[in-house]
Design a protein around this motif. Structure first.
Motif, PDB file in Angstrom:
ATOM      1  N   ILE A   1      -5.917 -10.945   9.660  1.00 18.91           N
ATOM      2  CA  ILE A   1      -6.679 -10.029   8.559  1.00 18.91           C
ATOM      3  C   ILE A   1      -5.582  -9.130   8.036  1.00 18.91           C
TER       4      ILE A   1
ATOM      5  N   ALA B   1      -2.283  -9.486   7.766  1.00 19.79           N
ATOM      6  CA  ALA B   1      -1.516 -10.336   6.666  1.00 19.79           C
ATOM      7  C   ALA B   1      -2.238 -10.590   5.427  1.00 19.79           C
ATOM      8  N   LEU B   2      -3.449 -11.016   5.604  1.00 20.70           N
ATOM      9  CA  LEU B   2      -4.171 -11.400   4.341  1.00 20.70           C
ATOM     10  C   LEU B   2      -4.264 -10.159   3.686  1.00 20.70           C
ATOM     11  N   ASP B   3      -4.765  -9.235   4.241  1.00 21.27           N
ATOM     12  CA  ASP B   3      -4.883  -7.809   3.230  1.00 21.27           C
ATOM     13  C   ASP B   3      -3.643  -7.391   2.806  1.00 21.27           C
TER      14      ASP B   3
ATOM     15  N   VAL C   1       0.460  -8.541  -3.798  1.00 22.89           N
ATOM     16  CA  VAL C   1      -0.017  -9.124  -5.249  1.00 22.89           C
ATOM     17  C   VAL C   1      -0.524  -8.595  -6.163  1.00 22.89           C
ATOM     18  N   GLU C   2      -1.649  -7.751  -5.905  1.00 18.56           N
ATOM     19  CA  GLU C   2      -2.450  -7.044  -6.762  1.00 18.56           C
ATOM     20  C   GLU C   2      -1.692  -5.936  -7.420  1.00 18.56           C
TER      21      GLU C   2
ATOM     22  N   LEU D   1       0.992  -7.064  -9.990  1.00 17.42           N
ATOM     23  CA  LEU D   1       0.705  -7.592 -11.090  1.00 17.42           C
ATOM     24  C   LEU D   1       0.220  -6.464 -12.083  1.00 17.42           C
TER      25      LEU D   1
ATOM     26  N   LEU E   1       6.837 -11.319   0.109  1.00 12.57           N
ATOM     27  CA  LEU E   1       6.234 -12.427   0.039  1.00 12.57           C
ATOM     28  C   LEU E   1       7.340 -13.684  -0.315  1.00 12.57           C
TER      29      LEU E   1
ATOM     30  N   HIS F   1       0.915  -1.201   0.048  1.00 16.44           N
ATOM     31  CA  HIS F   1      -0.236   0.157   0.002  1.00 16.44           C
ATOM     32  C   HIS F   1       0.816   1.196  -0.215  1.00 16.44           C
TER      33      HIS F   1
ATOM     34  N   LYS G   1      -0.831  -8.953   2.318  1.00 15.14           N
ATOM     35  CA  LYS G   1       0.011  -9.780   1.153  1.00 15.14           C
ATOM     36  C   LYS G   1      -0.987  -9.747  -0.061  1.00 15.14           C
ATOM     37  N   LEU G   2      -2.216  -9.795  -0.387  1.00 14.70           N
ATOM     38  CA  LEU G   2      -2.959  -9.699  -1.313  1.00 14.70           C
ATOM     39  C   LEU G   2      -2.928  -8.396  -1.916  1.00 14.70           C
ATOM     40  N   GLN G   3      -2.772  -7.427  -1.160  1.00  8.49           N
ATOM     41  CA  GLN G   3      -2.502  -6.121  -1.878  1.00  8.49           C
ATOM     42  C   GLN G   3      -0.964  -6.010  -2.584  1.00  8.49           C
TER      43      GLN G   3
ATOM     44  N   ARG H   1     -10.232  -1.945   3.873  1.00  2.00           N
ATOM     45  CA  ARG H   1     -10.463  -3.079   3.200  1.00  2.00           C
ATOM     46  C   ARG H   1     -10.462  -4.405   4.311  1.00  2.00           C
TER      47      ARG H   1
ATOM     48  N   GLU I   1     -13.716  -4.288   6.158  1.00  2.00           N
ATOM     49  CA  GLU I   1     -14.403  -5.041   5.476  1.00  2.00           C
ATOM     50  C   GLU I   1     -14.765  -6.456   5.775  1.00  2.00           C
ATOM     51  N   ILE I   2     -13.353  -7.041   5.474  1.00  2.00           N
ATOM     52  CA  ILE I   2     -13.005  -8.420   6.173  1.00  2.00           C
ATOM     53  C   ILE I   2     -13.304  -8.747   7.481  1.00  2.00           C
TER      54      ILE I   2
END
Lengths: 318, 318, 318, 318, 318, 318
Positions: free
Chosen positions: F278, F280-282, F288-289, F292, F308, F155, F284-286, F167, F170-171
């Motif tokens: 939560i 870590a999940l957010d 990745v996003e 990409l 990662l 981020h 790490k996925l960010q 985010r 929300e989770i």
């Protein structure tokens, strides 16, 4: 009837319980005398127990996984509670008790859990992925009705594995909505397959793991699942070089994230990263929930939990 | 003709070399000018090189993996030797030079190495094990003639993988005589299979690895080989639950010994323990031998070697 | 006579055994009563035992390392077998039993092992190296006839250290033929010296280590052997600055490979790298062989083995 | 004359400096041109420098460790300051400058440091300990006048090792008064001996380490000092089995505390524990003091310091 | 009267002791009988004890932290000494014994230790720093008279925390004289504050810690002390952005040096580096001194000490 | 106008960009010439650039964070693309470009993100918790409109921190519905507070972090936030001993999970476990996003991503 979880030191009680473990041992007396070293359990928890002065009839009557009626008293042995069994008899048909009432089970009916999993597989759009996942689920469908997700680590009860899969599928649905760049097919497939070989890695009855299988120890559920995907593709005529096969094997192989946690490769696709972290979130929270459920109401701290950095969990009073 | 290994700072030289790497870049001048960033190699080693003042013809003439005749001078660039190319032309048929003379190759002919490996497979007495090992060797037989055992770590040259296998088979023969409780079939099979998927994990030409394959990165040669064993058994009608299949997959999966070194399970059979330590012994000694071979005769210390605890090796003078 | 290894729970038996450990303790009774806490052993293994109701005569009769005739029964104590001694007397001359029959010993006669080691030393061509190695071997020649290689880790039996050295010398001979760039003198010297100070690091009788010496704990066998090389050179008039002295000390100091395994420097000569990996190969395979030897024939898995990543070893049935 | 420490980007300056390093290299031009890659130093610090357009005379005039007069300008090269040398000549007798003024030196005269160390040795009451310590100090007395304590880690300047020893002796005197159970003889001996082999482990001139010796790399100063104690005892007729010899070798061998920091044994006497922590306290505080001394007055943060968990040190403004 | 430290197996004795721990448990007999599981202590050490055949009166008479007169005998239980209590009565006024004589206490009177600490605070020149330190000391002044520095790790006795602070202040005075660049105000403040929240982290009586507080577990003394500094500044009208506040919080937060030892930041000021190493020096030497004090005179090796790399300490005989 | 992300080697282009970094340096020429070392950025990414031949006017015209119009060409410098600036002028009002268009920003408007956060705070039912959370949010409300969540880790763009918080909220809403035993107030508070001090830990402009603050380095955002909670409670008259204060500080202090990741205590409440996973999940996925998103469409592998496990992410082609 007293739940084992609620028994305190000095309590006398009568009730039905499961003989989760039973072994005949000898005292140091001359001549040595037989006694039974027992673990009693019910849906609320378990306690070690001793039956002293075992008769030859007793030895032919009581076996592990029997349901029994017990009169006992709770004593302290090496700082831990232990039941001294005063009287014990086998449960009879007329007692109206059933084995499955005495083991911990997932809060949703196993048959519903498996139904949900199969629905999720059905919802996969990509044909090749759906075929491979179906093949693997079919291999263990029967066992999903009762296998736990682990021996003691998390979801260690009847249908615990299926429950873990269903909860992860729910989280994945939410996350895929939040982050549409994720491939929902792959994530659902990854969740369904990541622990799919556990029922062949462990030997369990009623959610209670007695040992690991030879394959389980020498190959491990991670590589076993990878091999199953190869088998599924080959049997179904799917090219082994297909990127879908590679993607599914990568999800399974990388889901423990690190080599020292058992993954020979680290997550390198978006869905593999998501799979690992959804798995961690669900498993860790279940450890917390289970530990708090098992905590007597008068206490504030659970025992140390190995999967949570070997720390206890505190339950606030407010 | 000067071997690259023996060139010293300030040396001028003429000779044939392989353009192992070649990239066209631009200088900072206004307008920027093209130059070629090159890695020259021969069987003795390699050196970075620069060709300044590149003409349009040059750009259409020279490509990676070409053999060229070079006139150059060795300079120092950031404390390391670097060749300034003065003149360069492509090698022609009449020069009588051959690509394979310019890459490092195992000291035994590749064809003999592969023959020895196939003889070892033939000598396996157990039919199921022999069938599975043959199947896997056949998959990569062609590539065994030139693939290295690793990108840079050890045996990083033409037919290095086959050479590593043959040396390990020799040690295994000796150890099996010394310790007859070891199952020679399994140990031979383990040695043959342990790195058998490396030719699909890496992309190489003449023993020079340019990259890893997608499968190589996402699955890795360890799990790939395990999958191949599943495939071999299925195709050959061998029961996937056979203890032989499990034993072979265990050998492959455990041969890196620790999770942090890439093995999802640790060695738990006698042959798996033997395999890991024979592999380590051969690989480490080859790293030493290769580093000493590449060491100019006037020096006593090799560069740091990553696989040897990042230490250099000392060559005594006596 | 029953081998301890083959005794099962509930077995009654009579036989001769060694009192490997013996301590007099008191029960909780009022007044407390004496009992003997014993470890029985024979060449096949060992078992804990208890002699209840100890008489004053008993206390003056039985001592550690005595040979005794025992009538006993095998019971279970905390999930492990334990012998209840029913009758016990000291072995007499007419029983015709000998201490050395009751301890585990290397499979080759100690005197032959030491002979082989001395032959290997004789075969060293370099005079200075031979003198230093001879000096160190002479220091402990007597003890090599019975010292183990470690307290429990590997080769933990009578003449285990000499056996380890001889096996390593055999492997080294093979490897030196395979890789002629290795200096055979140095490798033989390194093998002979690497654990040469262990007999002064540990206090042992009949291959059974009771403790470490003060020097063993405060200096350790690695630095002790280095000091011995200094002593050998000085006493023999060899220059302490000689590269041979440095090379020998380096072999000894680096043979555990890593600092956390006790080596203050890491291997930086070809022979030091070879020494470490030959040592590992032989020690690990011996752990496997010993664990399988001790495994009752009906079982498939050995206990966890600390030196093998704390994993058990599986013995296949086919 | 400008201290190097105080020069800023764009500054032009004239002054005397030491050519700490000097190497002749070639530019990429055609034909390539020689230039000198230099490190200038004075007592305040050091700076990289370049002399372009080197004449043949220059190459025969300037050598490493020469004193020179330089006219230069400070530029930026890869985000770091670098001197462009405009003019340079060798210092002459009439310039009245002396080599030792241009290297960093301990704040106490080397001769006084060595005197203090020898006084401390004299104050040791136990005769055997005093003899051994004296023997080792005599071996390197000359070098103590200029050797640093480490290449870059701490006390990396002229007589840095002696300065480190003297400071530690002061702390030890205080601690022995505070905790009289400590054996002052052993602690003084341990401090004097712990790094005594460093002058043979490293090759240095004027406090500047150019390399490690072969012995330094293959044996290391820790085991070297242990060997010296053996030599000292043997030469002086002190029994090698004496507890004093063991105690001194233990102090030296354990002073890095952990295996991964180079100690083959861990501290197991009171004085060994004290030695390690006094060493750490003095070395770490000196790193801080040196880094702050080298920090330009306008700045608040030093560079990262490897020995301080790779963190910088902050200097408050108040 | 016999000091517990000096009692040997088989000794019978009579004396006054403190019931440091006391729990009522049941035997396995039918019906089960009550017994008391006890830990006796005096100023020299402690021993486990059992009182069999407990009467109802006993249960109403004896409680933890009572002083009692005991007649007992020392037996062996699982290789460790354990007292069998033969007779026991509560100490009475006329016995003339006092609780504080039966717990280990710092060798300086608690009231003098606290006085010294307060003098050190008074000597701080900077007003803001002095105000903040005073505020924090006042919070726990009462508890400093008896709190230990840790549960078992070091200074685990009455007023151990204050003793640790005073000793560190002495070392700091010496070091500040040796290295005048250190800010003595900050170093004194850091020493006073670094463990100041320990009395709220632990629950202790007479220097004996029974548990950690909820705040102690969830926040820890390091972050608690940081929060107190915020509170002190706010209450005293000191700007929270003041560099003095930051410097004090940094000292406290970084004093365990590494994240894995509990510090969220690493030392980055000169005084923080000094604080950590003075803390280590004092704590480690106290562990040594306490272990040697508790060692019976006939023995040479203390038990393993967790804080000293889990090694024992050797006491030489000469 | 060309997005920087899509520029390839050899492309010539004209467009508006932000001068994210700009420094004036000198060439090695004699006399040295000024050039500008630049980092250009737009919303799609960034590229290094050089402007050679800098005039005095240029030096007074261009400064970091200026918007400029650039004509350039992409070259290769050390295997990476670098822009050679041909012409450059400052953007003028009539160009109609705005700074915020040239920095990467969260995909939701900052003002909406902050509104959502404040709504979440409003929804907290417990008054004390709401007050404390509000106090802390108010401290940095302005900065939440543009601060990133980290310098480069995740981020790392304008309003990245607020986006991360939203985010996670929300989770958390989803997870609290799935697992009702979680305290939603605490989890919302924990998410809002866990990184709340980051805007004071870092110095940033338009989402671009230039450095860490002194407080940030010496205290860190974790302990800073804990201190803020103390401040909030004190200022609002909430008892500092309140379990709510402890619970909030525990959430903040433990959210990095492990000591080596900066948390002085490990999660010991259900909500603390949830918060960490939560987060870590957010995060790490960010990562990745974002990786990409920045990947040119023709490529399959992102660069290595430190967060990662230092692995790249693969984007499948199907």
């Amino acid at each position: 009837m007293s739940l084992l979880k609620n028994l305190a030191i000095q309590d006398e009680f009568i009730g039905f319980y499961l003989l989760k473990e039973l072994e005949i041992k000898q005292t140091n007396a001359t001549p040595p005398k037989d006694y039974m070293d027992i673990v009693l359990c019910d849906a609320s928890g378990q306690l070690p127990a001793k039956l002293w002065d075992v008769s030859p009839t007793d030895k032919e009557t009581f076996f592990p996984m029997d349901l029994v009626k017990v009169q006992g008293i709770v004593q302290t042995y090496r700082d831990k509670p232990q039941v001294k069994v005063i009287r014990m008899r086998k449960a009879a048909a007329e007692d109206g008790v059933s084995l499955t009432d005495f083991v911990r089970t997932a809060p949703i009916r196993p048959i519903d859990l498996v139904y949900t999993i199969k629905q999720a597989v059905e919802s996969i759009q990509d044909t090749q992925i759906k075929i491979i996942v179906s093949f693997c689920v079919n291999k263990v469908e029967e066992k999903l009705l009762h296998y736990p997700a682990a021996k003691t680590h998390h979801h260690a009860y009847c249908a615990g594995l299926a429950y873990h899969m269903v909860r992860m599928l729910e989280i994945a649905d939410f996350i895929c909505k939040q982050r549409p760049f994720l491939n929902a097919d792959l994530l659902r497939a990854g969740i369904t397959l990541h622990d799919i070989a556990k029922p062949e890695e462990m030997i369990a009855q009623l959610g209670i793991v007695s040992d690991y299988s030879v394959q389980g120890k020498l190959i491990g559920h991670i590589a076993m699942a990878s091999n199953w995907i190869t088998e599924a593709a080959l049997v179904s005529g799917i090219n082994l070089q297909s990127e879908r096969v590679t993607a599914l094997q990568h999800l399974v192989l990388s889901h423990h994230n690190l080599g020292e946690w058992g993954s020979p490769v680290q997550p390198q696709t978006a869905e593999a990263v998501a799979l690992h972290h959804i798995d961690a979130l669900d498993a860790k929270l279940q450890m917390v929930e289970d530990a708090l459920d098992a905590l007597p109401e008068t206490e504030s701290w659970t025992p140390l939990i190995r999967g949570l950095e070997n720390k206890p969990i505190y339950r606030a009073k407010w």
